[in-house]
Every structure is written in C-alpha cells, then in structure tokens.
Design an enzyme around this catalytic site. Sequence first.
Site, mmCIF file in Angstrom:
data_model
loop_
_atom_site.group_PDB
_atom_site.id
_atom_site.type_symbol
_atom_site.label_atom_id
_atom_site.label_comp_id
_atom_site.label_asym_id
_atom_site.label_seq_id
_atom_site.Cartn_x
_atom_site.Cartn_y
_atom_site.Cartn_z
ATOM 1 N N GLU A 81 0.897 -1.159 0.000
ATOM 2 C CA GLU A 81 0.000 0.000 0.000
ATOM 3 C C GLU A 81 0.930 1.201 0.000
ATOM 4 O O GLU A 81 1.680 1.427 0.941
ATOM 5 C CB GLU A 81 -0.895 -0.083 1.241
ATOM 6 C CG GLU A 81 -2.033 0.899 1.211
ATOM 7 C CD GLU A 81 -1.640 2.184 1.889
ATOM 8 O OE1 GLU A 81 -1.087 3.072 1.188
ATOM 9 O OE2 GLU A 81 -1.864 2.301 3.102
ATOM 10 N N CYS A 134 -1.679 8.424 4.176
ATOM 11 C CA CYS A 134 -1.639 8.010 2.767
ATOM 12 C C CYS A 134 -2.878 8.478 2.026
ATOM 13 O O CYS A 134 -2.877 8.532 0.803
ATOM 14 C CB CYS A 134 -1.430 6.512 2.618
ATOM 15 S SG CYS A 134 -2.339 5.547 3.790
#
Lengths: 515, 515
Positions: free
Chosen positions: B265, B302
């Site tokens: 990720e 993120c």
Amino acid sequence: MTTDLCGLNFFGHQWQGKEAGFARFNPQTNEQLPERFAEADASDVNAAALAAEQAFWAYQQTSDTQRAALLNAIANELEQDAELIVPMAMLESGLPEARIRGELGRTTGQLRLFAAVLTEPYDTFLMDEANPGRTPLPKPELKLGQLPLGVVAVFGASNFPLAFSTAGGDTASALAAGCAVIVKGHPAHPGTSERVTRAIARAIDATGMPKGLFSLLQGASPALSTALVEHPLVKAVGFTGSLKVGRILADRCALRPEPIPFYGELGSVNPQLLLPGKLAADATSLAEAQVNSMMMGHGQFCTSPGLIITVKGAGLDTYLAALVDNLTAQSANAMLSQGICHAYNSAVETMLSEVDILAQGQAAQAAHQSRPLLAKISAAKLMAKPELLDEIFGPFALVAICESHAELQALVAALPGQLTASVHGQEDEVAAFADIIQRLSFKVGRIIFNQMPTGVEVARAMNHGGPYPASTDSRSTSVGTEAMKRFVRPICYQNMPDSLLPEALKSTSTRLKRF
Amino acid sequence: MTTDLCGLNFFGHQWQGKEAGFARFNPQTNEQLPERFAEADASDVNAAALAAEQAFWAYQQTSDTQRAALLNAIANELEQDAELIVPMAMLESGLPEARIRGELGRTTGQLRLFAAVLTEPYDTFLMDEANPGRTPLPKPELKLGQLPLGVVAVFGASNFPLAFSTAGGDTASALAAGCAVIVKGHPAHPGTSERVTRAIARAIDATGMPKGLFSLLQGASPALSTALVEHPLVKAVGFTGSLKVGRILADRCALRPEPIPFYGELGSVNPQLLLPGKLAADATSLAEAQVNSMMMGHGQFCTSPGLIITVKGAGLDTYLAALVDNLTAQSANAMLSQGICHAYNSAVETMLSEVDILAQGQAAQAAHQSRPLLAKISAAKLMAKPELLDEIFGPFALVAICESHAELQALVAALPGQLTASVHGQEDEVAAFADIIQRLSFKVGRIIFNQMPTGVEVARAMNHGGPYPASTDSRSTSVGTEAMKRFVRPICYQNMPDSLLPEALKSTSTRLKRF
C-alpha cells in the site's frame, strides 16, 4: 477443404494484416498444411489494444443481462458453426472427433454457465451503514462493489483448441467480468481460432456489443507474446501453457512500469496417493483407472496423473503387474505438435537415466509419435533428485515407492505445488493418514478422494490452479465461475448517492437476494 | 524512562540477537535517543522463518474460535500496556497523545473486529452436488474451501506506529487468516515495536498458541528487508510505505524462484474533484475541510488530499482565498523522521519550479520541521508534466484549474492510480458529470461523495488499496475485514469424506448460515 480461411488477424472488428506468414502442421501426418497465417506484430498489438480499450469503456457500462446475452450468443454461434469448427480442430490438433465434439460442448456450456451466473440474484453485497452520531467521528456509509480490470490478454492453449483457447474459459470469464479480450491464438491451430473468431464476431454484431471488444492475434513468435503482455492498455493476462513460457511472461508482467496480474495455469504431475488398505483391496482397478486417466488425450491434460505414490505392502506387486498389463496394450500416438513430441521424447530419455522402466506401450510408428511409459523409483532416490518431480507432458507416469509411513510423510512434504492430487483410500484407514492428507492439501489446488484427476468439472466450486509452479497465482482458478474474479477488483463507494452507484449497489436494486 | 527495552529481536518466542546496532531519533527535538537496537541479519531471518513455519503447521489446525481468542487477547494485552506503549509511540513518532491514543483504540478495535468475523456464522460455501448418473460422465461432488498461505512477512509503517505496524492491520488479518507472522519493525519506532511485541507474546502464552507464531525483526538496512521477502518459507508480504521501496520489494517477490504475493500500500495524491455548483455554494467550507484534512498528521496520511481539481467559474476565487486564509494559520511541524522531512522539502522545492505558490503555513523553526504549502497550476500544464502528479508525503496540496468540462474530462483520464478520490457536488449537478465520475472510479480504490478522504474506516465494506501505483495489487485491501483474503487461497475438495474436510465444510457444520 479449408478455403474459407483468410489467414489474417482480427481487431477493430475487421480482419486485417499483412502477407501470409507462419504455417502449421497436421499432427497426425506430420505434414505442413497448405494455408499460411499473418504473423501479428507490435503495431497490430497496439491497434488491437486501442480498439479494445475504446470498446471496454462502452462494454463496462452494459448490464449483466446484456453480457449474458453476448455469452449465450457466442455459444449459439459456435454450435451453428460446429461442422466448420470441429473438423478444423481435429485437423489441427490431431485429436479424435468425440473428444473435439465433447470439448465444443464444454466450451458452449461454459459460456452459458457464466451467462446464468450473471443473471442470477446477487448475494447481498458488503455494506456498513452510516452512523452520523458516532463519536469522536461520524461513521460514513460504505458499500463494497467491484470493477472490471480493462483489456485482458488471453493465450490459447495447444491441448484444448476450443475450451482453453479463443472462446475458452479465460475469454468467457473475462467477458463475463466486463473486460475486453485480445486472444493470442495458439500457432498450432490458427484455422480453428479463425473460425471460432468468426462466430464470436457474429455474436458481437447480433447483440449490439461494441466493435473492438474481441480481437484475435495470430502468431508463432515470442515477440508477439511479449508485445501483448507489455502493452500499457493490457491490464491482466490469462495463460494456459508451459512453465517455461508462462514464467517468462509472468516476469514480464511483474516488471512492467505498471505491473499487472498474470494468471498462468502451468500444469503439474498431479500425485496419486495410494493408501495401503485401498491398494491391498483394489490393486487391479486402481491400475486400470490410472492408465485410463494418464492416457486421456495421450497424456496431454494438465491434470494427467504423472506421479503415483505408494508404500511397500500388500497389493503393490499386484498393482504394478496390472499397470504393466494395462499400459502394454496402449498405442503410441502423434502428439499435439512436433515440438511437444520432441520435448516428451527428450524428457523421457533424461528421466530414464534415473529411473527403472516398468512398462512401455506399443512402439512408435513414426518419429512424430510418442510411446506411453511407466517407470518406478524409490522415494528416497526421488527426494534426492527433485528435478524428477517436474512434469513430463505426455503419456508418462512415475511410481514412487516409499519404505515407510515416515518416508511417505517426507515425500509429500517435499512435493512442489500441484494442480491436483488424489487420495485413494478406504474410509477406515484415512484417519491414520489425516496429517499426510492435510499436508498434501497445502500442495494442491484441488484434492480428490477415490477419483482420478482428469476431467475438470466446469462448476461453481471448481478450483483449477494451485501453488507455484502449478500456477503463477494460487489465489485464482482458471476453470469454473470463480474464474471471473480474476478480472475484477474491489472498490469502496463511500457516501455515494444512488444515482452514482452501479446497478447492483443501488438501494433500489431488484436483483439482490433478500434473506 | 525506557530502561525496560532489551533492544533485541524476537523469534522462536525468545528475545535474541547480537550487540546493539542502530539508533533512532526523537522527531520533535531531532536528537538521538539513548537506546540502541540489534540489527537482524539473514541468519535471524532464517531462524525466525523456520520457527514461524513450524508454528504455522500447528496454528493452521486451530479453530476459528481459538484464533479469535488470540486476537482478543492481543487487544487486551495492548490495552493493559497502554501506559507503556502510548508514551513510547509518542516519543518515537513525534505524534500527539490524542492521536496515538486514538490509534491504539483503532488497533485494538481492528483486532476485535477480525475476532468477531471469525466467530460469526459462515456464509454458505460454494458447492456442487454429485450426480453419479450424469452422462457421458458422472458429476463429482465439489466443495470450495480455503487455506492460509503460510508465513507472512509484515513491514511496519512509519506513519502509524500502532495501527499499521507490529500489531496492525496486516498482522491482525494474517493471524485471522491462519498464517504465522514475521514483522519487520519500522526503524523509526523500535521501542514501540518491542513493547507491542511483548503484549503479543503474552497473548500467545495466555491462549496456548504455538511459540514461533509471531516474530519481530528490527533493523534499518535494506539487506534485512530483502532477506525477509526472499526467504523461501515466506509466502506473502504485507507492506505499507513508499512507492520506491515498495516497488523494489515487489520486484524481488515477483522474481523469486517461487513468486509470492506482495501487498504494497504505497499512497497517492487522492484527488478532490470540486464540481462547479458545489464550489459556488460552499467555497468557504470546502476550503476549511480541505486544509483540515491535509493537515491531519501533518500531511502524513496516505489518504491525504494532495490534489484539488477545479473548473473555472463561480466560487473559485472565494475558494482559493479561503484556502489561503486557512493554510496561512497552520504551523510548521516536525515530521515522522528526518528522512521524511528532507524528502518533503526536496520534493516541494522541485515542485515550486513548475507551480505557483498559493499559500504557505508558518515558517519552520528548525531544519527538521516542514512548512505547509498550497500551490496551483493549470490543468493543461499539469497534464503536460505528469510527474507533478506524484505524491509529496507531507502537508502539501496542489490546486489544478481546468478551463472547461472537456479539460476536466482529460485530466481525470490522465490520472494515475489512487487510493481514494472525493467528488464534492450538489445532488442536482452530478448527472452532468456522471461519465467523469465513473471514469474517476476506475482510478481509485475508494470513491467518496462530499466527504474528505482521511479517516479510513476499519469496516467490512472498506477498500484501502487501488490501481498501481497506489498499491501493488488492486485486487486487495489492507484495511477492513476483507484484508484477510490476501492471506488465503482457494482449494477444491472433490468427493472428500466429512472426516477429511475442514470444519467449515463438513456436512455437520453448525456455523453455516442456512437461508
């Protein structure tokens, strides 16, 4: 005669291409067939990908019902052309008529099964309800949906010119998932690929689907395969073939600027574990079933049982003798291609420097035929030479003989990944082998009790795949309705109004199962 | 004080290791902290992997209820050690107490959610019933189950020292799936990793789980990461971090003799699409929400909204002015590490040669602090310089201004893969933008209406992932209960007696939902 063949490539819904290029052989006679086929190049790949991507944006907006109509139409058109397709597939593969007719039925059945799944009620999707009053932060509404990946490249397989090729399982599952498809036809059966493509093209016309949705690129060169998997608009690959080629293409996919999933179904030796009680009780019928299974398609099934694991004890000698009886009666035969036949003969020759011949079928009548073979080896020697566990594609199987339960345990633990394994046992003896059977399950995509591995059912609960090197992605199946999942990915819709949700996720959806 | 830290690595259920090696910094003061930590090497990786694999074979036989008990015990032990863990995580990350306490709650909640899922009734599994009378071939019984992949390597993230690190989502989902776990702790917070590991170890003891099930390897060297992902007994990897490191490790995993799944990720710019009607109506509140969201964790989420997409029209000037007002009031702050701060400042400097400054936060008081920044650019220029769409990790966002609907369409089509995107619109205007919104959905793992992207809900319908380069595998999520699926693979049981089936597939299973 085969004069209807144009020998071109199909993309942008037209037959296009350059001068005739590669030729193919009649496997039964080993003679070159008259027609030649245009070898697609990188510019054809690019044109096909551009057309496919454009079609994809229209196609992904079609409803499940419309996609089901397309799949059913392809099945109908294939049946309509059966008398064109079947003889061509027989000619190009050397496989007998009953087998090819059965494979056509499997292909149309597969298309219709995906169509049926598309029009069934949905399972309830995953959803989290909003909770605006939650502290310290409100909880948003979440709905989990899925999106098709885009343009999918499919590599036709030599051993199933229909069911794993142009309109085969990869194509059917990608179309069902909402993806556009570019097939790289197997160069051993380009005439079959062309005739199947004509049927698909008519189905696209009849159902008003976007032109460019399906392409066929013909070719024998590795450069074509590489250009296809490396094209930036290609978003996933379905492949059935050898470990060697599959691994090369898998690595190419992984190292692209944008890596993409590569679903390679690569084959294996599909171990047959014969438990002592079963062997003592049924040695003769086990041997007959083994030889029948390994001789299907002259051993050219990816689930062919190529390794038999036994433990010394009652029944083993009877079993081995019955294997000899059954195999000795088997004929030599042409293989799917000269290359496959050569690879078989060469692999068998290498193998024979390490193992003992148990039985041979009838001698080959020509250089392009291969002779069935059974060999045996001690488990200890096999574990010391793990390369002997590599698949030999063709009518070969190796009997491994364990001295003890402990050696059996060790051999099972040493196995590489497999598509399938079978356990042949009496119900009252399996408990004593439960640990070994469970360990065996971790090596395979499908574990079978008292049945042979050949005959991969196209069904909802099928899994055709397995740990590497049986496949390049053990998380997926290339056969059965779950195969669709290879070509979609999840998306979370957060707080989206109904008007912006796909049909399946709208609060007004009528196709949800309401339990 | 932190004198309880041993500074060693944990594997085989013992703290082991060599002389103290690497040090870490207090991000707020930029001063080195006193303790040192043993850098794990390839032999530690090997020992951890051997112990983990042995534990795996025992652990995969535990029941779902037993696994749930382990996850709940870890959550309880973490809470019990909260007053040890929270101050250490604050010290090592520089994040404020409320944030770290919230993150601990998220971490324990996540563990308990997986435990809850494990003990719920199952959905009915996929099954095909046998039909022995079918012609030409009998139909076998098929049941589709799943198996855990084996030993999973987890890389702790710098920006979530608890929820995405030692006992974070990757660890929780891998344990829930039945896998053993080796965590490579992030070198910025080794003390936190050690204290969390102590809690996990007690939970393993308390629930009688196999020793070796969980390992912590500490280290700052790329060699450790490489040795871990290349170890033959490691069967999958969960990673949260940068594109650069993630891609290196992904390639290593793909090129192993046995390729394994790498779930990376990697982050993204998380575009915020402001539709004209909404912008005209709510410019001021949109600007406030944007700045609040981009300043969370000083921009080190993120899902931080790093790209704002607007179309020239009513409200834009008001919006830009409000952005300036809101951002100018924001403080400079230390980042998670000196390296991250340096990377931020350097990326911003490069960016500023191409874009116009819109607003800056308060000036940094020290070299290890970063200053918030908003910049603007025309959509045309942005599309001509696609490298400006790369994530800048930190309190930065870029406003892209489109001249027209057509330019908006082109910009959305040009976006690389994203974790999330938000659409901010009035209900009555979305129809006019439906095509663009749908195209945007193909770029993201989560699409959001009228909410900001920060705050990733741990829930059943969450998807935290997205097309490359947002993640390395868009088919999976790293947050939410679906994250378990990353660490299992399907297996088909054909004709298997109940005694050889896993609990969930037995005909006597009491946990199936019967609809």
